[in-house]
Enzyme design. Structure first.
Site, PDB file in Angstrom:
ATOM      1  N   LYS A 103     -28.281   5.718 -18.154  1.00 47.14           N
ATOM      2  CA  LYS A 103     -28.058   6.966 -17.516  1.00 47.14           C
ATOM      3  C   LYS A 103     -26.805   6.673 -17.018  1.00 47.14           C
ATOM      4  CE  LYS A 103     -30.733   9.950 -14.513  1.00 47.14           C
ATOM      5  NZ  LYS A 103     -32.008  10.316 -14.091  1.00 47.14           N
TER       6      LYS A 103
ATOM      7  N   SER B  63     -28.728  16.685  -7.052  1.00 45.03           N
ATOM      8  CA  SER B  63     -27.409  16.110  -6.932  1.00 45.03           C
ATOM      9  C   SER B  63     -26.482  16.441  -7.955  1.00 45.03           C
ATOM     10  CB  SER B  63     -27.863  14.575  -7.284  1.00 45.03           C
ATOM     11  OG  SER B  63     -28.605  13.953  -6.187  1.00 45.03           O
TER      12      SER B  63
ATOM     13  N   HIS C 280     -32.933  15.059  -0.370  1.00 40.60           N
ATOM     14  CA  HIS C 280     -33.356  13.724  -0.392  1.00 40.60           C
ATOM     15  C   HIS C 280     -33.877  13.281   1.278  1.00 40.60           C
ATOM     16  CE1 HIS C 280     -30.977  13.188  -4.097  1.00 40.60           C
ATOM     17  NE2 HIS C 280     -32.177  13.223  -4.363  1.00 40.60           N
TER      18      HIS C 280
ATOM     19  N   ARG D  22     -39.621  20.870  -6.009  1.00 39.91           N
ATOM     20  CA  ARG D  22     -38.864  21.899  -5.768  1.00 39.91           C
ATOM     21  C   ARG D  22     -39.503  23.221  -6.607  1.00 39.91           C
ATOM     22  NH1 ARG D  22     -33.600  18.488  -7.245  1.00 39.91           N
ATOM     23  NH2 ARG D  22     -35.269  18.037  -8.923  1.00 39.91           N
TER      24      ARG D  22
HETATM   25  P1  ADP Z   1     -34.448  11.414 -10.322  1.00 43.00           P
HETATM   26  O1  ADP Z   1     -33.372  11.106 -11.401  1.00 43.00           O
HETATM   27  O2  ADP Z   1     -35.622  10.455 -10.389  1.00 43.00           O
HETATM   28  O3  ADP Z   1     -34.835  12.793 -10.390  1.00 43.00           O
HETATM   29  P2  ADP Z   1     -33.030  12.286  -8.086  1.00 43.00           P
HETATM   30  O4  ADP Z   1     -32.325  11.505  -7.084  1.00 43.00           O
HETATM   31  O5  ADP Z   1     -32.245  13.660  -8.481  1.00 43.00           O
HETATM   32  O6  ADP Z   1     -33.633  11.153  -9.009  1.00 43.00           O
HETATM   33  O7  ADP Z   1     -34.550  12.725  -7.238  1.00 43.00           O
HETATM   34  C1  ADP Z   1     -35.269  11.784  -6.678  1.00 43.00           C
HETATM   35  C2  ADP Z   1     -36.372  12.401  -5.983  1.00 43.00           C
HETATM   36  O8  ADP Z   1     -35.883  13.315  -4.979  1.00 43.00           O
HETATM   37  C3  ADP Z   1     -37.259  13.218  -6.716  1.00 43.00           C
HETATM   38  O9  ADP Z   1     -38.637  13.256  -6.444  1.00 43.00           O
HETATM   39  C4  ADP Z   1     -36.805  14.713  -6.633  1.00 43.00           C
HETATM   40  O10 ADP Z   1     -37.896  15.831  -7.082  1.00 43.00           O
HETATM   41  C5  ADP Z   1     -36.317  14.770  -5.078  1.00 43.00           C
HETATM   42  N1  ADP Z   1     -35.504  15.538  -4.595  1.00 43.00           N
HETATM   43  C6  ADP Z   1     -34.141  15.796  -5.272  1.00 43.00           C
HETATM   44  N2  ADP Z   1     -33.540  16.956  -4.921  1.00 43.00           N
HETATM   45  C7  ADP Z   1     -34.271  17.460  -3.963  1.00 43.00           C
HETATM   46  C8  ADP Z   1     -34.189  18.664  -2.963  1.00 43.00           C
HETATM   47  N3  ADP Z   1     -33.264  19.313  -2.965  1.00 43.00           N
HETATM   48  N4  ADP Z   1     -34.955  18.843  -2.140  1.00 43.00           N
HETATM   49  C9  ADP Z   1     -36.336  17.807  -2.033  1.00 43.00           C
HETATM   50  N5  ADP Z   1     -36.463  16.903  -2.908  1.00 43.00           N
HETATM   51  C10 ADP Z   1     -35.656  16.755  -3.903  1.00 43.00           C
END
Ligand code: ADP
Length: 164
Positions: free
Chosen positions: A41, A128, A17, A90
């Site tokens: 969620k 995450s 992120h 990703r």
């Molecule tokens: P959501 O529940 O909306 O997927 P996340 O917090 O998992 O929320 O992800 C938010 C954003 O961050 C999404 O666009 C996701 O693709 C991006 N993201 C999550 N992990 C990574 C990573 N390791 N590298 C780049 N972008 C990421």
């Protein structure tokens, strides 16, 4: 002003992120990290703690703001005057998932563009949920979370949640 909203759960924020947000600051005047508070969620970390951690990570980046939102992402963008939704890509699985959300959002508001940044190769296996599993089973999370955060904070929060 070119404002991008970066919506997500950030449960917790990872270096993946962090990297997307930092890279986006060269494209936009403002990047608003928007924690979706979705009652449906269940999360490991409270929305307040997720917000505090994000604020700490981007404390020294003036273009970045952190906020919590409820409801539809496009409605939130409109309220804010943001014309862009930022997402990270990703894998091809991400693409399929993002395509459907992105196309629906486009249908809901044609004036808002979703912009995707490809993840750096070394972040493409990270999410995450892996960090949450490591917290749960006492693995080493240091290399997956931003430098501004202490692993102990995540572990303490997790332990609080289990008792409370
Ligand atoms: P959501 O529940 O909306 O997927 P996340 O917090 O998992 O929320 O992800 C938010 C954003 O961050 C999404 O666009 C996701 O693709 C991006 N993201 C999550 N992990 C990574 C990573 N390791 N590298 C780049 N972008 C990421």
């Amino acid at each position: 002003m070119r404002i991008a909203v970066f919506p997500g759960s950030f449960d917790p924020v990872t270096i993946g992120h962090e990297s997307i947000v930092l890279r986006a600051t060269s494209l936009f005047d403002k990047v608003v990290i928007a924690i979706g508070d979705n009652a449906q969620k269940s999360t490991m970390f409270s929305v307040e703690v997720r917000r505090q951690w994000l604020e700490l990570v981007f404390m020294e980046v003036p273009k970045v703001e952190v906020t919590v939102y409820y409801g539809l992402t496009v409605d939130f963008c409109r309220d804010l005057g943001a014309s862009f939704i930022l997402r990270g890509l990703r894998t091809s699985a991400d693409f399929e998932f993002e395509r459907s959300i992105g196309q629906i959002n486009k249908k809901l508001d044609d004036s808002i563009e979703t912009v995707f940044l490809l993840t750096k190769p070394d972040h493409s296996a990270l999410n995450s949920s892996i960090v949450r599993d490591l917290v749960r089973f006492k693995g080493d999370i240091r290399s997956f979370i931003p430098d501004a955060l202490q692993p102990e904070w995540l572990i303490n929060e997790f332990n609080k949640g289990r008792v409370g």
